[in-house]
Design a protein around this motif. Sequence first.
Motif, PDB file in Angstrom:
ATOM      1  N   ALA A 181       0.862  -1.186   0.000  1.00  0.00           N
ATOM      2  CA  ALA A 181       0.000   0.000   0.000  1.00  0.00           C
ATOM      3  C   ALA A 181       0.900   1.239   0.000  1.00  0.00           C
ATOM      4  N   ILE A 184      -8.479   0.500  -2.395  1.00  0.00           N
ATOM      5  CA  ILE A 184      -8.142  -0.916  -2.541  1.00  0.00           C
ATOM      6  C   ILE A 184      -9.139  -1.555  -3.498  1.00  0.00           C
ATOM      7  N   VAL A 190      -3.737  -1.672  -4.873  1.00  0.00           N
ATOM      8  CA  VAL A 190      -3.994  -0.389  -4.227  1.00  0.00           C
ATOM      9  C   VAL A 190      -3.554   0.701  -5.190  1.00  0.00           C
ATOM     10  N   VAL A 200      -6.052  -5.289   5.938  1.00  0.00           N
ATOM     11  CA  VAL A 200      -5.117  -4.194   5.670  1.00  0.00           C
ATOM     12  C   VAL A 200      -4.208  -4.057   6.893  1.00  0.00           C
TER      13      VAL A 200
END
Length: 123
Positions: free
Chosen positions: A13, A62, A56, A29
């Motif tokens: 991410a 996402i 991402v 996450v």
Amino acid sequence: VPNLQGPRYVRPAPNGGFVVSEECGDVKVFTSSRKLLCSLSSKYGHRFGNPAGVCVDVDGSIMVADEQRRTVHLFPEHGAPICLVSAGLRRPAGLACSSFGHLFVADAGENCVKVFKYRVRPP
């Protein structure tokens, strides 16, 4: 990172953390220090069939391919999930997104990669 339920796909991410899809129907996450930030099922009240590929984008949204439901959903940092692809997929597996707003879906059911445009404005 222990205690995952059948981890399948993992992607970094933008904040240094990462996203993991689990075989048993959830996407989690994590922060850069490997602490659980959230579960997408809990945070958004979304029910996955069989989450597979994850990615991402530059905005921190996402995207998740759901093999069982044959869909791709976008989960923004704020707001409700958006179904990006609801038809034309047989078995969506891997996902990737570009900074130009393109979504690449590896469709294992048709042995191909399908390309979609999900953002109409440049970043």
